[in-house]
Scaffold this motif. Structure first.
Motif, PDB file in Angstrom:
ATOM      1  N   TRP A  49       0.860  -1.176   0.000  1.00 51.90           N
ATOM      2  CA  TRP A  49       0.000   0.000   0.000  1.00 51.90           C
ATOM      3  C   TRP A  49       0.897   1.227   0.000  1.00 51.90           C
ATOM      4  N   LEU A  64       2.095   0.080  -8.650  1.00 45.99           N
ATOM      5  CA  LEU A  64       1.368  -0.859  -9.510  1.00 45.99           C
ATOM      6  C   LEU A  64       2.309  -1.843 -10.190  1.00 45.99           C
ATOM      7  N   LEU A  67       3.039  -4.295  -7.579  1.00 43.71           N
ATOM      8  CA  LEU A  67       1.872  -5.132  -7.301  1.00 43.71           C
ATOM      9  C   LEU A  67       1.810  -6.319  -8.249  1.00 43.71           C
ATOM     10  N   GLU A  71       1.773 -10.180  -7.101  1.00 42.23           N
ATOM     11  CA  GLU A  71       0.664 -11.078  -7.451  1.00 42.23           C
ATOM     12  C   GLU A  71       1.190 -12.367  -8.064  1.00 42.23           C
ATOM     13  N   TRP A 100      -4.375   5.320  -9.026  1.00 40.02           N
ATOM     14  CA  TRP A 100      -3.873   3.943  -9.078  1.00 40.02           C
ATOM     15  C   TRP A 100      -4.871   2.937  -8.494  1.00 40.02           C
ATOM     16  N   THR A 101      -5.775   3.384  -7.615  1.00 35.56           N
ATOM     17  CA  THR A 101      -6.717   2.443  -6.996  1.00 35.56           C
ATOM     18  C   THR A 101      -7.620   1.784  -8.031  1.00 35.56           C
ATOM     19  N   VAL A 104      -6.455  -1.710  -8.963  1.00 31.44           N
ATOM     20  CA  VAL A 104      -6.327  -2.729  -7.921  1.00 31.44           C
ATOM     21  C   VAL A 104      -7.582  -3.590  -7.950  1.00 31.44           C
ATOM     22  N   ILE A 107     -10.934  -4.034  -5.152  1.00 31.52           N
ATOM     23  CA  ILE A 107     -10.971  -3.037  -4.085  1.00 31.52           C
ATOM     24  C   ILE A 107     -12.369  -2.421  -4.022  1.00 31.52           C
ATOM     25  N   ALA A 116      -9.859  -4.616   0.609  1.00 28.42           N
ATOM     26  CA  ALA A 116      -9.088  -5.083  -0.542  1.00 28.42           C
ATOM     27  C   ALA A 116      -8.382  -6.381  -0.181  1.00 28.42           C
ATOM     28  N   LEU A 118      -4.854  -7.804  -0.749  1.00 23.14           N
ATOM     29  CA  LEU A 118      -3.576  -7.219  -1.125  1.00 23.14           C
ATOM     30  C   LEU A 118      -2.411  -8.137  -0.754  1.00 23.14           C
TER      31      LEU A 118
END
Length: 312
Positions: A49, A64, A67, A71, A100-101, A104, A107, A116, A118
């Motif tokens: 985050w 991102l 992320l 993942e 950027w949210t 995701v 979310i 979320a 995460l």
């Protein structure tokens, strides 16, 4: 001019940068005063985050990019130390964060805050895996006290709070974080609370080694010794959210210094007096894990040899 790269700093920023360089074919040495397991990175709660990081417009892209890596790593949590875990940012609203949210997955915003699923990273295990991955790619780690940045053709400075003296950069300041690890009484979700004043925060993260409770955000505090009164308040705040925490057995106390920088993260290149290239990658505050891979890709690209240097 050699294509060898010296990466100074062996925390999560230094290791990810070194891995990107080594896996692109560069010969990489990491110089660090201590192994990653003893670094600030090992102390982190390590929930993905973008927390306490500027500049926001660049941090979102770095986060991102990271992320997507986490993942993929979460497909094998036993190997990588990365799991995807559900949780709540209590009191938060999506319009309080950057664009950027929107990227995701899953979310959502509700009456209690933002929920979320995460990446949550077991940092001791993850850092060991990063060291192994670097060595597999041909990189080496050398324990040595670095009192000044080396004068070499290619150097990447990933020294965190150390950049204050090594660069020197007076904008770099510590933000002290104190945490408590307790036996997990059966909590499976992470939790953070949005707080807008003071130096104390409330969050808990279920890790394989226990439930990690936090925390503090004490600016300009270099003290690495856990404070018992602070620890008591951390447990009390978390127990207001989940009462079963109050009686959980304490396993460990931790303190780490987040490497904040007044004008935000510095990822840029400069030429040294001897004609070498020095790339800076520091000042990530409380979001080093969150942006590590995005910043590593950018720093590694800046450290790429120019056509002219390849011809020598």
């Amino acid at each position: 001019m050699s294509d060898d790269v010296i990466v100074v700093g062996g925390g999560v920023i230094g290791l990810t940068t070194a891995i990107v360089l080594a896996e692109s074919g560069r010969r990489v040495q990491v110089w660090c005063g201590q192994r990653a397991a003893e670094s600030t990175s090992a102390v982190a709660g390590a929930l993905w985050w973008p927390y306490r990081i500027e500049p926001e417009e660049r941090a979102g892209a770095w986060a991102l990019a990271s992320l997507r890596v986490y993942e993929e790593l979460a497909a094998d949590p036993g190997e990588s130390g990365v799991r995807l875990v559900e949780g709540l940012h209590a009191g938060a609203r999506l319009d309080g964060f950057g664009p950027w949210t929107a990227q995701v997955a899953g979310i959502t915003e509700g009456p209690q805050g933002v929920r979320a699923r995460l990446p949550l990273i077991d940092m001791p295990a993850h850092l060991r895996r990063l060291e192994q991955r670097l060595e597999k790619a041909g990189g080496t780690i050398e324990l040595r006290r670095v009192e000044r940045l080396p004068d070499a053709p290619y150097v990447v400075n990933c020294t965190g709070t150390g950049a204050r003296d090594l660069v020197p950069d007076p904008e770099v300041r510590p933000v002290r974080g104190q945490l408590v690890v307790v036996e997990n009484p059966g909590i499976g979700d992470w939790y953070t609370a949005v707080e807008h004043d003071g130096e104390e925060t409330t969050y808990f993260m279920p890790q394989p080694y226990g439930l990690l409770l936090g925390g503090t955000a004490q600016e300009d505090d270099w003290n690495l010794v856990p404070d018992p009164a602070t620890a008591t308040r951390i447990i009390e705040r978390c127990a207001r959210i989940r009462p079963e925490i109050a009686n959980a057995r304490v396993l460990e106390h931790r303190v780490g210094l987040r490497p904040a920088r007044d004008s935000g993260v510095r990822v840029e290149r400069e030429l040294t007096a001897s004609g070498g290239e020095l790339v800076h990658n520091y000042g990530h505050g409380g979001a080093g894990v969150t942006v590590a891979w995005g910043c590593a890709e950018e720093a590694a690209a800046l450290a790429a040899p120019s056509p002219a240097s390849r011809s020598h």
